[in-house]
Write a protein that holds these residues in place. Structure first.
Motif, PDB file in Angstrom:
ATOM      1  N   ILE A   1       0.842  -1.210   0.000  1.00 43.66           N
ATOM      2  CA  ILE A   1       0.000   0.000   0.000  1.00 43.66           C
ATOM      3  C   ILE A   1       0.873   1.255   0.000  1.00 43.66           C
ATOM      4  CG2 ILE A   1      -1.709   1.338   1.308  1.00 43.66           C
ATOM      5  CD1 ILE A   1      -2.970  -1.330   2.179  1.00 43.66           C
ATOM      6  N   ASN A   2       1.809   1.345   0.927  1.00 43.85           N
ATOM      7  CA  ASN A   2       2.539   2.609   1.105  1.00 43.85           C
ATOM      8  C   ASN A   2       3.601   2.854   0.032  1.00 43.85           C
ATOM      9  OD1 ASN A   2       0.992   2.796   3.380  1.00 43.85           O
ATOM     10  ND2 ASN A   2       2.667   3.201   4.789  1.00 43.85           N
ATOM     11  N   VAL A   3       4.208   1.795  -0.474  1.00 41.54           N
ATOM     12  CA  VAL A   3       5.316   1.992  -1.433  1.00 41.54           C
ATOM     13  C   VAL A   3       4.882   1.624  -2.858  1.00 41.54           C
ATOM     14  CG1 VAL A   3       7.736   1.521  -1.940  1.00 41.54           C
ATOM     15  CG2 VAL A   3       6.907   1.364   0.426  1.00 41.54           C
ATOM     16  N   LYS A   4       4.446   0.374  -3.022  1.00 41.70           N
ATOM     17  CA  LYS A   4       4.041  -0.041  -4.378  1.00 41.70           C
ATOM     18  C   LYS A   4       2.875   0.813  -4.868  1.00 41.70           C
ATOM     19  CE  LYS A   4       1.925  -3.997  -5.659  1.00 41.70           C
ATOM     20  NZ  LYS A   4       1.699  -5.444  -5.761  1.00 41.70           N
ATOM     21  N   GLY A   5       1.986   1.210  -3.939  1.00 42.68           N
ATOM     22  CA  GLY A   5       0.848   2.050  -4.315  1.00 42.68           C
ATOM     23  C   GLY A   5       1.306   3.325  -5.011  1.00 42.68           C
ATOM     24  N   SER A   6       2.358   3.958  -4.490  1.00 44.69           N
ATOM     25  CA  SER A   6       2.856   5.197  -5.112  1.00 44.69           C
ATOM     26  C   SER A   6       3.516   4.896  -6.453  1.00 44.69           C
ATOM     27  CB  SER A   6       3.859   5.888  -4.181  1.00 44.69           C
ATOM     28  OG  SER A   6       3.179   6.416  -3.076  1.00 44.69           O
ATOM     29  N   LEU A   7       4.280   3.807  -6.476  1.00 49.56           N
ATOM     30  CA  LEU A   7       4.973   3.424  -7.728  1.00 49.56           C
ATOM     31  C   LEU A   7       3.962   3.152  -8.844  1.00 49.56           C
ATOM     32  CD1 LEU A   7       7.997   2.607  -8.549  1.00 49.56           C
ATOM     33  CD2 LEU A   7       7.125   0.280  -8.444  1.00 49.56           C
ATOM     34  N   LEU A   8       2.919   2.389  -8.515  1.00 50.76           N
ATOM     35  CA  LEU A   8       1.907   2.044  -9.533  1.00 50.76           C
ATOM     36  C   LEU A   8       1.133   3.274  -9.987  1.00 50.76           C
ATOM     37  CD1 LEU A   8       0.398  -1.295  -8.116  1.00 50.76           C
ATOM     38  CD2 LEU A   8       2.223  -1.004  -9.807  1.00 50.76           C
ATOM     39  N   ALA A   9       0.890   4.185  -9.063  1.00 54.08           N
ATOM     40  CA  ALA A   9       0.162   5.407  -9.435  1.00 54.08           C
ATOM     41  C   ALA A   9       0.950   6.187 -10.473  1.00 54.08           C
ATOM     42  CB  ALA A   9      -0.082   6.268  -8.190  1.00 54.08           C
ATOM     43  N   VAL A  10       2.254   6.331 -10.239  1.00 51.21           N
ATOM     44  CA  VAL A  10       3.081   7.079 -11.197  1.00 51.21           C
ATOM     45  C   VAL A  10       3.128   6.330 -12.526  1.00 51.21           C
ATOM     46  CG1 VAL A  10       5.353   8.085 -11.663  1.00 51.21           C
ATOM     47  CG2 VAL A  10       4.460   8.089  -9.326  1.00 51.21           C
ATOM     48  N   LYS A  11       3.283   5.015 -12.449  1.00 50.90           N
ATOM     49  CA  LYS A  11       3.330   4.204 -13.681  1.00 50.90           C
ATOM     50  C   LYS A  11       2.068   4.427 -14.520  1.00 50.90           C
ATOM     51  CE  LYS A  11       4.732   0.766 -16.369  1.00 50.90           C
ATOM     52  NZ  LYS A  11       5.780   1.095 -17.358  1.00 50.90           N
ATOM     53  N   ALA A  12       0.909   4.378 -13.851  1.00 51.56           N
ATOM     54  CA  ALA A  12      -0.359   4.501 -14.593  1.00 51.56           C
ATOM     55  C   ALA A  12      -0.577   5.917 -15.132  1.00 51.56           C
ATOM     56  CB  ALA A  12      -1.523   4.108 -13.675  1.00 51.56           C
ATOM     57  N   ALA A  13      -0.075   6.901 -14.404  1.00 55.36           N
ATOM     58  CA  ALA A  13      -0.318   8.298 -14.803  1.00 55.36           C
ATOM     59  C   ALA A  13       0.693   8.794 -15.834  1.00 55.36           C
ATOM     60  CB  ALA A  13      -0.278   9.200 -13.567  1.00 55.36           C
ATOM     61  N   LEU A  14       1.809   8.090 -15.950  1.00 50.43           N
ATOM     62  CA  LEU A  14       2.927   8.567 -16.773  1.00 50.43           C
ATOM     63  C   LEU A  14       2.554   8.950 -18.205  1.00 50.43           C
ATOM     64  CD1 LEU A  14       5.761   9.167 -16.024  1.00 50.43           C
ATOM     65  CD2 LEU A  14       6.399   6.808 -16.560  1.00 50.43           C
TER      66      LEU A  14
ATOM     67  N   SER B   1       8.696   1.714   5.237  1.00 57.39           N
ATOM     68  CA  SER B   1       7.900   2.021   4.027  1.00 57.39           C
ATOM     69  C   SER B   1       8.047   3.490   3.655  1.00 57.39           C
ATOM     70  CB  SER B   1       6.424   1.648   4.239  1.00 57.39           C
ATOM     71  OG  SER B   1       5.749   2.603   5.043  1.00 57.39           O
ATOM     72  N   LYS B   2       8.104   4.369   4.628  1.00 56.04           N
ATOM     73  CA  LYS B   2       8.192   5.797   4.311  1.00 56.04           C
ATOM     74  C   LYS B   2       9.612   6.184   3.862  1.00 56.04           C
ATOM     75  CE  LYS B   2       3.895   7.036   4.747  1.00 56.04           C
ATOM     76  NZ  LYS B   2       3.133   7.613   3.636  1.00 56.04           N
ATOM     77  N   PHE B   3      10.634   5.510   4.409  1.00 53.56           N
ATOM     78  CA  PHE B   3      11.983   5.712   3.855  1.00 53.56           C
ATOM     79  C   PHE B   3      12.002   5.253   2.390  1.00 53.56           C
ATOM     80  CE2 PHE B   3      15.600   6.993   6.568  1.00 53.56           C
ATOM     81  CZ  PHE B   3      14.926   7.283   7.741  1.00 53.56           C
TER      82      PHE B   3
END
Ligand code: NAD
Length: 264
Positions: free
Chosen positions: A117-130, A161-163
């Motif tokens: 949720i905390n890490v992959k969630g951000s990665l996937l969001a950027v991937k989808a929005a790119l 996760s936040k690091f």
């Protein structure tokens, strides 16, 4: 036409259902943006859909899924025609579970849930929005935490996760330049409904239910503030506003009452 700081911009916000994300949705709309939200809470999605005006589109889904992110990007673009900004806010907490107290038979599931949720969630969001952000030369604002800089803001799962989100900030701001800026806000203790982990049986626990949460938060930072979600929203607006921060990337605004600056 609202001539705010984000006038004419289209934004997707993950975790915009409650708390800090919801305050960012409201501030961004005040500043003239049209906003898509991806959130897993049915209740929050229904509330967002019932808002007056036509500036918010809400997609129910889970940030652990790339398909759900793609659906939210598609919904936002279909409704508002483009995407200028992605803000990732969705996250969960570990309620300070120490490594010693993490039971052997729960550690795999707890680690997966927190990092998915905390890490992959951000990665996937950027991937989808790119693809859409590339068209608009847009920008991304991630959400870290004081726990992404200092020990004691959570247990090892949340802090780790936040690091890791800091790692995404560093690498993505480098990798997506020159056309896409990537910055972050690191809130400190905030009075919200931040939930725990299903894998630890704390999925329904809410930060706001901790006795004297505001008093506890005040004791931890030099300004002695117990932030409300809206206190962080302008930091997101500032970083998202191309006109005001077009030379800024890889940067963190610490909205934490001075915790980070004092190294507390
Ligand atoms: P919150 O629970 O009010 O907001 C989190 C939102 O994310 C909710 O709407 C929730 O439904 C959504 N969400 C959670 N998991 C999801 C998933 N798997 N898929 C889709 N949506 C999901 O809590 P908040 O305090 O506003 O937290 C927002 C962010 O701020 C988090 O990243 C958190 O780590 C960070 N943060 C919070 C504090 C604090 O003290 N509250 C401090 C520092 C950082």
């Amino acid at each position: 036409m609202n001539e705010g700081w984000l006038s004419g911009k289209v934004v997707l916000i993950t975790g915009g259902g409650t708390g800090i994300g919801r305050a960012v949705v409201e501030r961004f709309v005040e500043e003239g943006a049209q906003v898509g939200v991806l959130d897993r809470s049915e209740e929050a999605i229904a509330e967002l859909r019932a808002l007056p005006g036509a500036n918010v589109s809400a997609t129910q889904g889970d940030v652990r899924s790339l398909d759900d992110h793609k659906r939210a990007v598609a919904d936002t673009v279909e409704r508002f025609g483009r995407l200028d900004v992605l803000v990732t806010v969705a996250g969960i907490f570990d309620y300070f579970v120490s490594l010693e107290s993490l039971e052997d038979d729960r550690i795999d599931a707890a680690f997966a849930e927190m990092f998915d949720i905390n890490v992959k969630g951000s990665l996937l969001a950027v991937k989808a929005a790119l693809p859409e952000l590339s068209k608009t030369h847009g920008n991304v604002v991630l959400t870290i935490s004081n726990a992404g800089f200092l020990p004691g803001g959570g247990g090892p799962l949340y802090t780790g996760s936040k690091f890791a989100v800091r790692g995404l900030l560093s690498q993505l701001s480098f990798e997506l330049a020159p056309h896409i800026r990537v910055n972050a806000v690191a809130p400190g203790g905030t009075v919200t409904q931040l939930r725990g982990m299903e894998a630890m049986g704390s999925g329904d626990q809410r930060l706001v239910d901790m006795p004297d949460l505001a008093g506890l938060i005040r004791q931890t930072n030099p300004l002695q503030v117990a932030s409300e979600p809206a206190d962080h929203a302008w930091a997101y607006v500032y970083l998202a506003s191309k006109e005001r921060t077009q030379s800024v990337t890889g940067c963190v605004i610490h909205s934490d009452g001075g915790l980070q600056s004092r190294g507390l």
